[in-house]
Design a protein around this motif. Structure first.
Motif, PDB file in Angstrom:
ATOM      1  N   LEU A  66      51.282  68.996  -1.639  1.00 30.72           N
ATOM      2  CA  LEU A  66      50.019  68.561  -2.228  1.00 30.72           C
ATOM      3  C   LEU A  66      49.486  67.363  -1.457  1.00 30.72           C
ATOM      4  CD1 LEU A  66      48.199  69.092  -4.644  1.00 30.72           C
ATOM      5  CD2 LEU A  66      49.671  67.637  -6.020  1.00 30.72           C
ATOM      6  N   TRP A  67      50.354  66.406  -1.223  1.00 29.54           N
ATOM      7  CA  TRP A  67      49.956  65.196  -0.504  1.00 29.54           C
ATOM      8  C   TRP A  67      49.487  65.549   0.913  1.00 29.54           C
ATOM      9  CZ3 TRP A  67      52.694  63.517   3.844  1.00 29.54           C
ATOM     10  CH2 TRP A  67      52.236  62.317   4.389  1.00 29.54           C
ATOM     11  N   GLN A  68      50.252  66.413   1.562  1.00 30.67           N
ATOM     12  CA  GLN A  68      49.908  66.748   2.952  1.00 30.67           C
ATOM     13  C   GLN A  68      48.577  67.489   3.027  1.00 30.67           C
ATOM     14  OE1 GLN A  68      52.995  67.838   5.447  1.00 30.67           O
ATOM     15  NE2 GLN A  68      51.684  68.145   7.204  1.00 30.67           N
ATOM     16  N   ALA A  69      48.348  68.405   2.072  1.00 34.31           N
ATOM     17  CA  ALA A  69      47.077  69.143   2.053  1.00 34.31           C
ATOM     18  C   ALA A  69      45.915  68.182   1.808  1.00 34.31           C
ATOM     19  CB  ALA A  69      47.116  70.216   0.962  1.00 34.31           C
ATOM     20  N   GLY A  70      46.111  67.218   0.884  1.00 32.81           N
ATOM     21  CA  GLY A  70      45.052  66.249   0.581  1.00 32.81           C
ATOM     22  C   GLY A  70      44.756  65.378   1.792  1.00 32.81           C
ATOM     23  N   LYS A  71      45.813  64.954   2.476  1.00 34.93           N
ATOM     24  CA  LYS A  71      45.648  64.092   3.645  1.00 34.93           C
ATOM     25  C   LYS A  71      44.843  64.811   4.729  1.00 34.93           C
ATOM     26  CE  LYS A  71      48.975  62.871   6.455  1.00 34.93           C
ATOM     27  NZ  LYS A  71      49.733  62.214   7.453  1.00 34.93           N
ATOM     28  N   ALA A  72      45.030  66.141   4.821  1.00 34.21           N
ATOM     29  CA  ALA A  72      44.349  66.934   5.849  1.00 34.21           C
ATOM     30  C   ALA A  72      42.988  67.453   5.357  1.00 34.21           C
ATOM     31  CB  ALA A  72      45.240  68.103   6.247  1.00 34.21           C
ATOM     32  N   ASN A  73      42.540  67.008   4.163  1.00 36.39           N
ATOM     33  CA  ASN A  73      41.286  67.503   3.560  1.00 36.39           C
ATOM     34  C   ASN A  73      41.271  69.025   3.433  1.00 36.39           C
ATOM     35  OD1 ASN A  73      40.244  64.891   3.428  1.00 36.39           O
ATOM     36  ND2 ASN A  73      39.518  65.008   5.539  1.00 36.39           N
ATOM     37  N   HIS A  74      42.430  69.587   3.199  1.00 36.77           N
ATOM     38  CA  HIS A  74      42.531  71.044   3.031  1.00 36.77           C
ATOM     39  C   HIS A  74      42.474  71.328   1.530  1.00 36.77           C
ATOM     40  CE1 HIS A  74      43.479  75.121   3.394  1.00 36.77           C
ATOM     41  NE2 HIS A  74      44.600  75.075   4.088  1.00 36.77           N
ATOM     42  N   TYR A  75      41.253  71.345   0.983  1.00 41.98           N
ATOM     43  CA  TYR A  75      41.096  71.331  -0.464  1.00 41.98           C
ATOM     44  C   TYR A  75      41.445  72.656  -1.141  1.00 41.98           C
ATOM     45  CZ  TYR A  75      39.409  66.652   0.107  1.00 41.98           C
ATOM     46  OH  TYR A  75      39.336  65.321   0.407  1.00 41.98           O
ATOM     47  N   ALA A  76      41.327  73.766  -0.414  1.00 39.18           N
ATOM     48  CA  ALA A  76      41.739  75.045  -1.020  1.00 39.18           C
ATOM     49  C   ALA A  76      43.248  74.995  -1.290  1.00 39.18           C
ATOM     50  CB  ALA A  76      41.405  76.201  -0.085  1.00 39.18           C
ATOM     51  N   LEU A  77      43.981  74.426  -0.354  1.00 34.80           N
ATOM     52  CA  LEU A  77      45.433  74.315  -0.530  1.00 34.80           C
ATOM     53  C   LEU A  77      45.780  73.276  -1.591  1.00 34.80           C
ATOM     54  CD1 LEU A  77      48.161  75.401   0.433  1.00 34.80           C
ATOM     55  CD2 LEU A  77      48.174  73.630   2.200  1.00 34.80           C
ATOM     56  N   VAL A  78      44.993  72.197  -1.675  1.00 31.69           N
ATOM     57  CA  VAL A  78      45.224  71.184  -2.717  1.00 31.69           C
ATOM     58  C   VAL A  78      45.162  71.855  -4.091  1.00 31.69           C
ATOM     59  CG1 VAL A  78      44.187  69.191  -3.898  1.00 31.69           C
ATOM     60  CG2 VAL A  78      44.412  69.172  -1.403  1.00 31.69           C
ATOM     61  N   THR A  79      44.096  72.650  -4.323  1.00 25.94           N
ATOM     62  CA  THR A  79      43.922  73.312  -5.615  1.00 25.94           C
ATOM     63  C   THR A  79      45.101  74.254  -5.894  1.00 25.94           C
ATOM     64  OG1 THR A  79      41.564  73.247  -5.224  1.00 25.94           O
ATOM     65  CG2 THR A  79      42.309  74.725  -6.952  1.00 25.94           C
ATOM     66  N   TYR A  80      45.486  74.987  -4.871  1.00 26.16           N
ATOM     67  CA  TYR A  80      46.597  75.945  -5.017  1.00 26.16           C
ATOM     68  C   TYR A  80      47.892  75.215  -5.395  1.00 26.16           C
ATOM     69  CZ  TYR A  80      50.034  79.472  -3.531  1.00 26.16           C
ATOM     70  OH  TYR A  80      51.079  80.349  -3.478  1.00 26.16           O
ATOM     71  N   PRO A 111      58.529  67.602   5.681  1.00 27.26           N
ATOM     72  CA  PRO A 111      59.513  68.449   6.372  1.00 27.26           C
ATOM     73  C   PRO A 111      58.968  69.854   6.667  1.00 27.26           C
ATOM     74  CG  PRO A 111      60.022  68.363   4.035  1.00 27.26           C
ATOM     75  CD  PRO A 111      58.790  67.525   4.235  1.00 27.26           C
ATOM     76  N   PHE A 112      57.735  70.156   6.203  1.00 25.19           N
ATOM     77  CA  PHE A 112      57.245  71.539   6.305  1.00 25.19           C
ATOM     78  C   PHE A 112      56.560  71.786   7.645  1.00 25.19           C
ATOM     79  CE2 PHE A 112      57.441  70.587   1.755  1.00 25.19           C
ATOM     80  CZ  PHE A 112      58.394  71.515   1.404  1.00 25.19           C
ATOM     81  N   THR A 113      57.361  71.832   8.686  1.00 28.25           N
ATOM     82  CA  THR A 113      56.795  72.004  10.027  1.00 28.25           C
ATOM     83  C   THR A 113      56.408  73.458  10.302  1.00 28.25           C
ATOM     84  OG1 THR A 113      59.037  72.201  10.833  1.00 28.25           O
ATOM     85  CG2 THR A 113      58.008  70.032  11.037  1.00 28.25           C
ATOM     86  N   ASN A 114      56.791  74.375   9.409  1.00 30.53           N
ATOM     87  CA  ASN A 114      56.464  75.795   9.614  1.00 30.53           C
ATOM     88  C   ASN A 114      55.198  76.204   8.871  1.00 30.53           C
ATOM     89  OD1 ASN A 114      57.472  75.513   7.083  1.00 30.53           O
ATOM     90  ND2 ASN A 114      58.769  77.329   7.137  1.00 30.53           N
ATOM     91  N   GLN A 115      54.445  75.241   8.365  1.00 32.32           N
ATOM     92  CA  GLN A 115      53.194  75.574   7.656  1.00 32.32           C
ATOM     93  C   GLN A 115      52.062  74.728   8.229  1.00 32.32           C
ATOM     94  OE1 GLN A 115      53.582  75.489   3.396  1.00 32.32           O
ATOM     95  NE2 GLN A 115      51.405  75.837   3.044  1.00 32.32           N
ATOM     96  N   ASP A 116      50.941  75.393   8.469  1.00 30.64           N
ATOM     97  CA  ASP A 116      49.775  74.712   9.028  1.00 30.64           C
ATOM     98  C   ASP A 116      48.929  74.172   7.873  1.00 30.64           C
ATOM     99  OD1 ASP A 116      47.487  73.906  10.253  1.00 30.64           O
ATOM    100  OD2 ASP A 116      47.121  75.788  11.325  1.00 30.64           O
ATOM    101  N   PHE A 117      48.753  72.887   7.814  1.00 28.51           N
ATOM    102  CA  PHE A 117      48.045  72.263   6.692  1.00 28.51           C
ATOM    103  C   PHE A 117      46.573  71.976   7.001  1.00 28.51           C
ATOM    104  CE2 PHE A 117      52.390  71.845   5.463  1.00 28.51           C
ATOM    105  CZ  PHE A 117      52.368  71.902   4.075  1.00 28.51           C
ATOM    106  N   THR A 118      46.094  72.421   8.172  1.00 24.52           N
ATOM    107  CA  THR A 118      44.687  72.151   8.465  1.00 24.52           C
ATOM    108  C   THR A 118      43.804  73.164   7.738  1.00 24.52           C
ATOM    109  OG1 THR A 118      44.858  73.500  10.459  1.00 24.52           O
ATOM    110  CG2 THR A 118      45.145  71.131  10.738  1.00 24.52           C
ATOM    111  N   PRO A 119      42.609  72.713   7.305  1.00 31.35           N
ATOM    112  CA  PRO A 119      41.723  73.630   6.567  1.00 31.35           C
ATOM    113  C   PRO A 119      41.287  74.797   7.436  1.00 31.35           C
ATOM    114  CG  PRO A 119      40.791  71.388   6.687  1.00 31.35           C
ATOM    115  CD  PRO A 119      42.051  71.369   7.464  1.00 31.35           C
ATOM    116  N   ASN A 120      41.004  75.940   6.819  1.00 26.76           N
ATOM    117  CA  ASN A 120      40.476  77.091   7.563  1.00 26.76           C
ATOM    118  C   ASN A 120      39.044  76.773   7.994  1.00 26.76           C
ATOM    119  OD1 ASN A 120      42.823  78.067   6.570  1.00 26.76           O
ATOM    120  ND2 ASN A 120      41.964  79.832   5.554  1.00 26.76           N
ATOM    121  N   GLN A 121      38.671  77.323   9.113  1.00 24.53           N
ATOM    122  CA  GLN A 121      37.295  77.032   9.610  1.00 24.53           C
ATOM    123  C   GLN A 121      36.285  77.906   8.889  1.00 24.53           C
ATOM    124  OE1 GLN A 121      36.564  74.416  11.371  1.00 24.53           O
ATOM    125  NE2 GLN A 121      38.749  74.025  11.279  1.00 24.53           N
TER     126      GLN A 121
END
Ligand code: HEC
Length: 162
Positions: free
Chosen positions: A60-74, A152-162
């Motif tokens: 949650l924190w990592q998604a928020g930091k990356a402004n990836h709001y769809a993932l934040v909600t999820y 530790p989640f280096t296998n997941q891309d936390f950047t927002p989709n374009q």
């Protein structure tokens, strides 16, 4: 041979006897009474659900930091679900302490809808405070959750989709 078998039985009995006390490390982790003949251990111990909550707190924190709001909600929804499951499986957990985390999670989702980073951060701080408030109430003040500094989640891309 018979003696060996007896040893095995006694050994097993002592291991099984030790299990309930292990499950009751915290008074909140005591499993609800399930009626006679239905005393199987829970599939997931409370501490296991909490370890999942800990992972989601980081995501949650990592998604928020990356402004990836769809993932934040999820992730906010999944974390809320984990904590509600914990509360329904373990009847001793005080509901107000679960609600406090849920309120923070609802504010996190609202911040994501508005794409508001400052509101996300403030609600995330309150979420972490709510995690620790319950740990303190449960006699687990030594389980201290804090804002992550890396993930530790280096296998997941936390950047927002374009
Ligand atoms: C309503 C109460 C409550 C809330 C809210 C709560 N916890 Fe817990 N937590 C517990 C209890 C009780 C335990 C101890 C479980 C046990 O030892 O059986 C625990 C244990 C833990 C552990 C230790 C598990 C381990 O195996 O090392 C972690 C990590 C944890 N919680 C993370 C969190 C995070 C992150 C949050 C917030 C997002 C949170 N908890 C919110 C009650 C709560």
């Amino acid at each position: 041979m018979t003696q060996m078998r007896l040893c095995l039985v006694l050994g097993l009995a002592s291991v099984l006897g030790a299990l309930p006390s292990l499950a009751q490390d915290s008074p909140f982790a005591e499993q609800p009474y399930q009626g006679t003949g239905n005393r199987q251990p829970m599939l997931l111990a409370l501490a296991d659900l909490m370890s999942l909550a800990q992972d989601r707190h980081i995501k949650l924190w990592q998604a928020g930091k990356a402004n990836h709001y769809a993932l934040v909600t999820y992730e906010a929804n999944k974390l809320s679900d984990s904590l509600y499951r914990a509360a329904s499986l373990y009847s001793n957990i005080p509901v107000p302490l679960v609600k406090a985390t849920d309120e923070a999670l609802m504010r996190i989702s609202a911040a994501a809808d508005k794409r508001n980073g400052a509101e996300f951060q403030s609600a995330f701080r309150d979420l972490t405070i709510a995690c620790n408030a319950c740990h303190q109430a449960a006699g687990l003040a030594f389980v201290k959750i804090k804002t992550p500094t890396s993930s530790p989640f280096t296998n997941q891309d936390f950047t927002p989709n374009q």
